[in-house]
Design a protein around this motif. Structure first.
Motif, PDB file in Angstrom:
ATOM      1  N   GLU A  33     -40.517  32.973 -21.307  1.00 39.20           N
ATOM      2  CA  GLU A  33     -41.431  32.317 -22.239  1.00 39.20           C
ATOM      3  C   GLU A  33     -42.417  33.323 -22.841  1.00 39.20           C
ATOM      4  O   GLU A  33     -42.673  33.304 -24.052  1.00 39.20           O
ATOM      5  CB  GLU A  33     -42.192  31.186 -21.524  1.00 39.20           C
ATOM      6  N   ARG A  34     -42.996  34.175 -22.009  1.00 39.86           N
ATOM      7  CA  ARG A  34     -43.945  35.162 -22.527  1.00 39.86           C
ATOM      8  C   ARG A  34     -43.275  36.140 -23.488  1.00 39.86           C
ATOM      9  O   ARG A  34     -43.853  36.514 -24.511  1.00 39.86           O
ATOM     10  CB  ARG A  34     -44.573  35.934 -21.370  1.00 39.86           C
ATOM     11  N   PHE A  35     -42.059  36.568 -23.163  1.00 42.60           N
ATOM     12  CA  PHE A  35     -41.352  37.483 -24.057  1.00 42.60           C
ATOM     13  C   PHE A  35     -41.110  36.826 -25.408  1.00 42.60           C
ATOM     14  O   PHE A  35     -41.293  37.459 -26.463  1.00 42.60           O
ATOM     15  CB  PHE A  35     -40.023  37.901 -23.428  1.00 42.60           C
ATOM     16  N   LYS A  36     -40.699  35.579 -25.392  1.00 42.84           N
ATOM     17  CA  LYS A  36     -40.429  34.886 -26.649  1.00 42.84           C
ATOM     18  C   LYS A  36     -41.689  34.728 -27.485  1.00 42.84           C
ATOM     19  O   LYS A  36     -41.663  34.891 -28.712  1.00 42.84           O
ATOM     20  CB  LYS A  36     -39.817  33.516 -26.349  1.00 42.84           C
ATOM     21  N   HIS A  37     -42.823  34.431 -26.835  1.00 40.28           N
ATOM     22  CA  HIS A  37     -44.057  34.162 -27.573  1.00 40.28           C
ATOM     23  C   HIS A  37     -44.735  35.437 -28.041  1.00 40.28           C
ATOM     24  O   HIS A  37     -45.191  35.521 -29.196  1.00 40.28           O
ATOM     25  CB  HIS A  37     -45.013  33.356 -26.691  1.00 40.28           C
ATOM     26  N   TYR A  38     -44.813  36.463 -27.172  1.00 47.35           N
ATOM     27  CA  TYR A  38     -45.611  37.652 -27.492  1.00 47.35           C
ATOM     28  C   TYR A  38     -44.792  38.800 -28.079  1.00 47.35           C
ATOM     29  O   TYR A  38     -45.369  39.702 -28.689  1.00 47.35           O
ATOM     30  CB  TYR A  38     -46.328  38.155 -26.235  1.00 47.35           C
ATOM     31  N   VAL A  39     -43.487  38.783 -27.918  1.00 51.80           N
ATOM     32  CA  VAL A  39     -42.663  39.900 -28.398  1.00 51.80           C
ATOM     33  C   VAL A  39     -41.704  39.460 -29.502  1.00 51.80           C
ATOM     34  O   VAL A  39     -41.633  40.097 -30.558  1.00 51.80           O
ATOM     35  CB  VAL A  39     -41.868  40.531 -27.231  1.00 51.80           C
ATOM     36  N   LYS A  40     -40.984  38.398 -29.253  1.00 50.23           N
ATOM     37  CA  LYS A  40     -39.920  37.993 -30.166  1.00 50.23           C
ATOM     38  C   LYS A  40     -40.431  37.236 -31.385  1.00 50.23           C
ATOM     39  O   LYS A  40     -39.951  37.441 -32.504  1.00 50.23           O
ATOM     40  CB  LYS A  40     -38.900  37.143 -29.400  1.00 50.23           C
TER      41      LYS A  40
ATOM     42  N   ASP B 173     -34.844  39.063 -12.587  1.00 49.99           N
ATOM     43  CA  ASP B 173     -34.998  37.770 -11.912  1.00 49.99           C
ATOM     44  C   ASP B 173     -35.979  36.856 -12.634  1.00 49.99           C
ATOM     45  O   ASP B 173     -35.905  35.634 -12.492  1.00 49.99           O
ATOM     46  CB  ASP B 173     -35.468  37.985 -10.470  1.00 49.99           C
ATOM     47  N   ASP B 174     -36.904  37.424 -13.409  1.00 50.36           N
ATOM     48  CA  ASP B 174     -37.873  36.623 -14.155  1.00 50.36           C
ATOM     49  C   ASP B 174     -37.445  36.347 -15.582  1.00 50.36           C
ATOM     50  O   ASP B 174     -37.920  35.374 -16.189  1.00 50.36           O
ATOM     51  CB  ASP B 174     -39.237  37.327 -14.177  1.00 50.36           C
ATOM     52  N   GLY B 175     -36.585  37.198 -16.135  1.00 53.08           N
ATOM     53  CA  GLY B 175     -36.215  37.051 -17.544  1.00 53.08           C
ATOM     54  C   GLY B 175     -34.764  37.367 -17.809  1.00 53.08           C
ATOM     55  O   GLY B 175     -34.456  38.261 -18.616  1.00 53.08           O
ATOM     56  N   SER B 176     -33.874  36.669 -17.145  1.00 49.74           N
ATOM     57  CA  SER B 176     -32.438  36.904 -17.376  1.00 49.74           C
ATOM     58  C   SER B 176     -32.035  36.570 -18.808  1.00 49.74           C
ATOM     59  O   SER B 176     -31.123  37.190 -19.364  1.00 49.74           O
ATOM     60  CB  SER B 176     -31.608  36.083 -16.384  1.00 49.74           C
ATOM     61  N   ASP B 177     -32.737  35.597 -19.430  1.00 54.15           N
ATOM     62  CA  ASP B 177     -32.417  35.253 -20.824  1.00 54.15           C
ATOM     63  C   ASP B 177     -32.740  36.403 -21.764  1.00 54.15           C
ATOM     64  O   ASP B 177     -32.084  36.568 -22.802  1.00 54.15           O
ATOM     65  CB  ASP B 177     -33.197  34.003 -21.250  1.00 54.15           C
ATOM     66  N   VAL B 178     -33.742  37.188 -21.419  1.00 55.84           N
ATOM     67  CA  VAL B 178     -34.096  38.344 -22.243  1.00 55.84           C
ATOM     68  C   VAL B 178     -32.975  39.369 -22.213  1.00 55.84           C
ATOM     69  O   VAL B 178     -32.616  39.960 -23.242  1.00 55.84           O
ATOM     70  CB  VAL B 178     -35.421  38.968 -21.751  1.00 55.84           C
ATOM     71  N   PHE B 179     -32.388  39.592 -21.042  1.00 52.93           N
ATOM     72  CA  PHE B 179     -31.261  40.517 -20.938  1.00 52.93           C
ATOM     73  C   PHE B 179     -30.089  40.019 -21.784  1.00 52.93           C
ATOM     74  O   PHE B 179     -29.414  40.819 -22.446  1.00 52.93           O
ATOM     75  CB  PHE B 179     -30.836  40.667 -19.477  1.00 52.93           C
ATOM     76  N   GLN B 180     -29.843  38.721 -21.769  1.00 45.53           N
ATOM     77  CA  GLN B 180     -28.762  38.167 -22.574  1.00 45.53           C
ATOM     78  C   GLN B 180     -29.071  38.278 -24.066  1.00 45.53           C
ATOM     79  O   GLN B 180     -28.181  38.580 -24.876  1.00 45.53           O
ATOM     80  CB  GLN B 180     -28.539  36.704 -22.193  1.00 45.53           C
TER      81      GLN B 180
END
Length: 331
Positions: free
Chosen positions: A47-54, A110-117
């Motif tokens: 969630e944080r990656f999507k909001h603050y990075v993506k 383990d916290d952001g497997s969707d980010v790796f995908q």
């Protein structure tokens, strides 16, 4: 009248949309700054990656490390890379270059497997620079197989991508100093004990063995490992497979150095053959009391040794480094 109302409505909508984006951007920067003041590396999940990075708006750069620190992932290289990344982030946080234009983040598998995908990654660690208002390009992915992941190399790469100069401040390490003091003490004690018989200092065999050992240590890759901070080996976090050899010709693991050192006598034999042939070529004309035929045979033998061993040495390089362009006689 209707046209004026529609025009007024569009202007109000546009202004409100701009103000909303500015409010969102200000909230992002404020939150990231607060997190950076507490910890230099911001831990991000999906969630944080999507909001603050993506998601836009974003007028700041993000230096993201994607890793797998869990012991179950068995990624020993990830821990070493994280320590170096921590040094860079701390050096930036407590320097005069710290601004709200560059932030450091970390995504654990383990916290952001969707980010790796999302980034189509199947290995770790990976360092990515997310520039303002755009997606990362190929050059925004750091090639650790070529440059390594030492704090100094990371700082240089960040300077090239984000135009931020970071001076690395490492915590003091006294182990090297203590080792030197211990070595000097041992040598001094040995000289004191043998003070009445120091003939061994003039022994050419002892000095020759010392020089050969020093050369073997230097050419085995130990100096390169100490400069680049190479990991001992690499374990793929996805498959768990252990890799002793780096897939790149410009990088190596410590385990690979040990394996090369075992086979170093083989390479040493090839180098010795080339050197012996050169010696024969050099000494053949200087022989006194020998016939011309004997000198010619010695010179021919030297040429054959140089050609054979040098050709064989080039073939070894071609076998190890795919694409090595040079060869002679032996392919």
């Amino acid at each position: 009248m209707k046209q004026f109302i529609w025009f007024l409505f569009i202007c109000i909508y546009t202004i409100s949309n701009v103000l909303t984006k500015e409010d969102i951007l200000s909230e992002k920067i404020q939150q990231l700054t607060d997190w950076s003041l507490k910890k230099p590396i911001i831990r991000l999940n999906n969630e944080r990656f999507k909001h603050y990075v993506k998601t836009s708006p974003r007028n700041y750069s993000m230096i993201i490390m994607l890793t797998a620190l869990s012991p179950q992932r068995q990624c020993s290289i990830c821990k070493q890379a994280h320590d170096e990344f921590q040094i860079v982030a701390q050096s930036y946080r407590y320097s005069s270059a710290f601004t709200n234009k560059v932030f450091f983040g970390m995504v654990d598998f383990d916290d952001g497997s969707d980010v790796f995908q999302y980034l189509k990654l199947n290995s770790a660690p990976v360092f990515i620079h997310f520039p303002p208002r755009m997606k990362p390009k190929k050059s925004d992915f750091m090639d650790i197989s070529r440059w390594g992941f030492s704090a100094e190399q990371l700082a240089k790469w960040i300077h090239d991508r984000a135009d931020v100069q970071i001076h690395i401040f490492r915590p003091p390490n006294y182990s090297g100093f203590l080792l030197i003091v211990l070595l000097v003490t041992m040598i001094g004690g040995l000289l004191y004990i043998k003070r009445n018989s120091l003939e061994f200092l003039y022994n050419q065999v002892v000095w020759g063995m010392f020089v050969v050992l020093a050369i073997l240590i230097c050419i085995s890759g130990q100096i390169w490992n100490s400069i680049r901070g190479s990991p001992f080996l690499h374990r793929n976090p996805q498959t768990g497979q252990i890799g002793l050899f780096s897939g790149s010709s410009g990088y190596q693991f410590i385990a690979e150095t040990y394996v090369d050192f075992i086979f170093l006598n083989y390479f040493f034999f090839l180098h010795f053959g080339v050197c012996a042939g050169m010696i024969l070529l050099n000494e053949a004309p200087k022989l006194t009391g020998q016939t011309g035929k004997r000198k010619a045979m010695m010179a021919v033998l030297g040429i054959l040794m140089v050609v054979f061993f040098f050709s064989f040495l080039l073939s070894v390089f071609r076998a190890k480094y795919q694409g090595y362009p040079y060869s002679f006689l032996i392919k």
